[in-house]
Scaffold this motif. Structure first.
Motif, PDB file in Angstrom:
ATOM      1  N   ASN A 112      19.377  24.079   3.264  1.00 15.43           N
ATOM      2  CA  ASN A 112      18.738  22.866   3.775  1.00 15.43           C
ATOM      3  C   ASN A 112      17.624  23.182   4.759  1.00 15.43           C
ATOM      4  OD1 ASN A 112      20.478  21.329   2.249  1.00 15.43           O
ATOM      5  ND2 ASN A 112      21.899  20.968   3.927  1.00 15.43           N
ATOM      6  N   HIS A 113      17.839  24.176   5.607  1.00 11.41           N
ATOM      7  CA  HIS A 113      16.821  24.531   6.591  1.00 11.41           C
ATOM      8  C   HIS A 113      15.564  25.069   5.905  1.00 11.41           C
ATOM      9  CE1 HIS A 113      15.135  25.585  10.443  1.00 11.41           C
ATOM     10  NE2 HIS A 113      14.877  26.788   9.982  1.00 11.41           N
ATOM     11  N   LEU A 114      15.743  25.875   4.885  1.00  7.64           N
ATOM     12  CA  LEU A 114      14.574  26.395   4.169  1.00  7.64           C
ATOM     13  C   LEU A 114      13.814  25.266   3.479  1.00  7.64           C
ATOM     14  CD1 LEU A 114      16.013  29.705   2.728  1.00  7.64           C
ATOM     15  CD2 LEU A 114      14.244  29.475   4.459  1.00  7.64           C
ATOM     16  N   ARG A 115      14.541  24.310   2.905  1.00  9.71           N
ATOM     17  CA  ARG A 115      13.890  23.165   2.265  1.00  9.71           C
ATOM     18  C   ARG A 115      13.126  22.350   3.323  1.00  9.71           C
ATOM     19  NH1 ARG A 115      18.121  20.732   0.332  1.00  9.71           N
ATOM     20  NH2 ARG A 115      18.247  22.141  -1.428  1.00  9.71           N
ATOM     21  N   PHE A 116      13.755  22.107   4.474  1.00  9.35           N
ATOM     22  CA  PHE A 116      13.109  21.366   5.554  1.00  9.35           C
ATOM     23  C   PHE A 116      11.861  22.106   6.032  1.00  9.35           C
ATOM     24  CE2 PHE A 116      12.400  21.060  10.126  1.00  9.35           C
ATOM     25  CZ  PHE A 116      12.117  19.713  10.249  1.00  9.35           C
ATOM     26  N   THR A 117      11.991  23.424   6.220  1.00 14.78           N
ATOM     27  CA  THR A 117      10.868  24.227   6.710  1.00 14.78           C
ATOM     28  C   THR A 117       9.702  24.168   5.738  1.00 14.78           C
ATOM     29  OG1 THR A 117      12.384  25.692   7.875  1.00 14.78           O
ATOM     30  CG2 THR A 117      10.179  26.547   7.443  1.00 14.78           C
ATOM     31  N   LYS A 118       9.993  24.271   4.452  1.00 12.63           N
ATOM     32  CA  LYS A 118       8.938  24.198   3.434  1.00 12.63           C
ATOM     33  C   LYS A 118       8.214  22.852   3.528  1.00 12.63           C
ATOM     34  CE  LYS A 118       8.276  24.089  -1.543  1.00 12.63           C
ATOM     35  NZ  LYS A 118       8.936  24.007  -2.839  1.00 12.63           N
ATOM     36  N   ASN A 119       8.977  21.763   3.612  1.00 17.11           N
ATOM     37  CA  ASN A 119       8.369  20.433   3.703  1.00 17.11           C
ATOM     38  C   ASN A 119       7.582  20.256   5.001  1.00 17.11           C
ATOM     39  OD1 ASN A 119       9.482  19.755   1.230  1.00 17.11           O
ATOM     40  ND2 ASN A 119      11.263  18.767   2.126  1.00 17.11           N
ATOM     41  N   GLN A 120       8.107  20.786   6.099  1.00 19.73           N
ATOM     42  CA  GLN A 120       7.423  20.669   7.386  1.00 19.73           C
ATOM     43  C   GLN A 120       6.097  21.444   7.376  1.00 19.73           C
ATOM     44  OE1 GLN A 120       8.354  18.661   9.986  1.00 19.73           O
ATOM     45  NE2 GLN A 120       6.326  19.165  10.727  1.00 19.73           N
ATOM     46  N   HIS A 121       6.119  22.632   6.776  1.00 19.15           N
ATOM     47  CA  HIS A 121       4.879  23.413   6.699  1.00 19.15           C
ATOM     48  C   HIS A 121       3.843  22.714   5.820  1.00 19.15           C
ATOM     49  CE1 HIS A 121       5.805  26.934   9.061  1.00 19.15           C
ATOM     50  NE2 HIS A 121       7.022  26.938   8.533  1.00 19.15           N
ATOM     51  N   ALA A 122       4.294  22.077   4.751  1.00 23.50           N
ATOM     52  CA  ALA A 122       3.365  21.330   3.898  1.00 23.50           C
ATOM     53  C   ALA A 122       2.745  20.179   4.691  1.00 23.50           C
ATOM     54  CB  ALA A 122       4.080  20.810   2.659  1.00 23.50           C
ATOM     55  N   ALA A 123       3.564  19.489   5.482  1.00 23.29           N
ATOM     56  CA  ALA A 123       3.042  18.394   6.313  1.00 23.29           C
ATOM     57  C   ALA A 123       2.071  18.934   7.361  1.00 23.29           C
ATOM     58  CB  ALA A 123       4.195  17.652   6.982  1.00 23.29           C
ATOM     59  N   ASP A 124       2.395  20.069   7.961  1.00 21.78           N
ATOM     60  CA  ASP A 124       1.495  20.683   8.951  1.00 21.78           C
ATOM     61  C   ASP A 124       0.168  21.068   8.312  1.00 21.78           C
ATOM     62  OD1 ASP A 124       3.469  20.394  10.858  1.00 21.78           O
ATOM     63  OD2 ASP A 124       4.083  22.507  10.809  1.00 21.78           O
ATOM     64  N   GLU A 125       0.228  21.645   7.114  1.00 22.13           N
ATOM     65  CA  GLU A 125      -1.004  22.022   6.408  1.00 22.13           C
ATOM     66  C   GLU A 125      -1.872  20.791   6.145  1.00 22.13           C
ATOM     67  OE1 GLU A 125      -2.426  24.934   5.360  1.00 22.13           O
ATOM     68  OE2 GLU A 125      -0.893  25.978   6.506  1.00 22.13           O
ATOM     69  N   SER A 126      -1.234  19.707   5.728  1.00 16.36           N
ATOM     70  CA  SER A 126      -1.972  18.474   5.465  1.00 16.36           C
ATOM     71  C   SER A 126      -2.618  17.947   6.744  1.00 16.36           C
ATOM     72  CB  SER A 126      -1.024  17.437   4.873  1.00 16.36           C
ATOM     73  OG  SER A 126      -1.689  16.218   4.688  1.00 16.36           O
ATOM     74  N   TYR A 127      -1.876  17.972   7.830  1.00 15.67           N
ATOM     75  CA  TYR A 127      -2.406  17.512   9.114  1.00 15.67           C
ATOM     76  C   TYR A 127      -3.593  18.367   9.557  1.00 15.67           C
ATOM     77  CZ  TYR A 127      -2.797  16.685  14.105  1.00 15.67           C
ATOM     78  OH  TYR A 127      -3.285  16.421  15.355  1.00 15.67           O
ATOM     79  N   ILE A 128      -3.443  19.683   9.442  1.00 16.78           N
ATOM     80  CA  ILE A 128      -4.514  20.595   9.858  1.00 16.78           C
ATOM     81  C   ILE A 128      -5.748  20.383   8.991  1.00 16.78           C
ATOM     82  CG2 ILE A 128      -5.198  23.034   9.917  1.00 16.78           C
ATOM     83  CD1 ILE A 128      -2.254  23.628  10.767  1.00 16.78           C
ATOM     84  N   ALA A 129      -5.550  20.237   7.672  1.00 18.87           N
ATOM     85  CA  ALA A 129      -6.690  20.004   6.777  1.00 18.87           C
ATOM     86  C   ALA A 129      -7.398  18.702   7.145  1.00 18.87           C
ATOM     87  CB  ALA A 129      -6.217  19.963   5.330  1.00 18.87           C
ATOM     88  N   GLY A 130      -6.625  17.666   7.455  1.00 17.83           N
ATOM     89  CA  GLY A 130      -7.228  16.396   7.855  1.00 17.83           C
ATOM     90  C   GLY A 130      -7.996  16.502   9.158  1.00 17.83           C
ATOM     91  N   THR A 131      -7.438  17.248  10.102  1.00 21.42           N
ATOM     92  CA  THR A 131      -8.105  17.428  11.391  1.00 21.42           C
ATOM     93  C   THR A 131      -9.406  18.202  11.223  1.00 21.42           C
ATOM     94  OG1 THR A 131      -5.988  17.388  12.530  1.00 21.42           O
ATOM     95  CG2 THR A 131      -7.839  18.372  13.718  1.00 21.42           C
ATOM     96  N   ILE A 132      -9.356  19.257  10.454  1.00 22.82           N
ATOM     97  CA  ILE A 132     -10.567  20.061  10.229  1.00 22.82           C
ATOM     98  C   ILE A 132     -11.613  19.249   9.479  1.00 22.82           C
ATOM     99  CG2 ILE A 132     -11.455  22.062   8.970  1.00 22.82           C
ATOM    100  CD1 ILE A 132      -8.924  23.537   9.851  1.00 22.82           C
TER     101      ILE A 132
END
Length: 148
Positions: A112-132
């Motif tokens: 579960n933690h690995l699944r959560f981490t994967k989803n969280q990193h995807a959300a972070d990537e999306s946020y960073i791309a939007g900010t940039i």
């Protein structure tokens, strides 16, 4: 002991100590290949760990259940026949169940933690791309204003 003797012994001790020092690493010219000092875990590595944890959870649930049921039946049979070993086996079976649940919880937590981490990193990537992207748009506005 004279002061001079003391100073001489101290300097000898320092010399011996410096020749015995050894760092636990590769020399710079041999290297570990690549990004020295950085821990890297790729998506395939994480997926393999998650799959192993899930497989262990699934298989262990099945096999530990069989062992528990068989042990409970044996303990009941032995106790019914008046053997003291039945009570001992019953105790072992209870401990087995507790320890099995602990292992299964750990496996589920890893997966579960690995699944959560994967989803969280995807959300972070999306946020960073939007900010940039927003910064690039802002920069274009400044460039237009300057007449570039």
């Amino acid at each position: 002991m004279a002061w001079d003797e003391w100073e001489q012994l101290k300097s000898q001790a320092v010399e011996r100590q410096s020749t015995q020092m050894q760092l636990n690493q590769y020399p710079a010219d041999q290297g570990g290949g690549g990004t020295q000092g950085d821990l890297v875990a790729g998506q395939q590595d994480l997926a393999a760990v998650g799959k192993a944890a899930h497989d262990l959870f699934t298989d262990f649930t099945t096999y530990s259940g069989h062992a528990r049921v068989a042990s409970e039946a044996a303990a009941g049979g032995l106790k019914g026949e008046g053997f003291a070993l039945g009570g001992a086996l019953e105790h072992v079976t209870e401990r087995w169940s507790q320890q099995s649940k602990t292992l299964l919880d750990a496996c589920a937590h890893i997966s579960n933690h690995l699944r959560f981490t994967k989803n969280q990193h995807a959300a972070d990537e999306s946020y960073i791309a939007g900010t940039i992207s927003s910064i690039a748009t802002l920069d274009e506005g400044f460039d237009d204003r300057k007449g570039h």
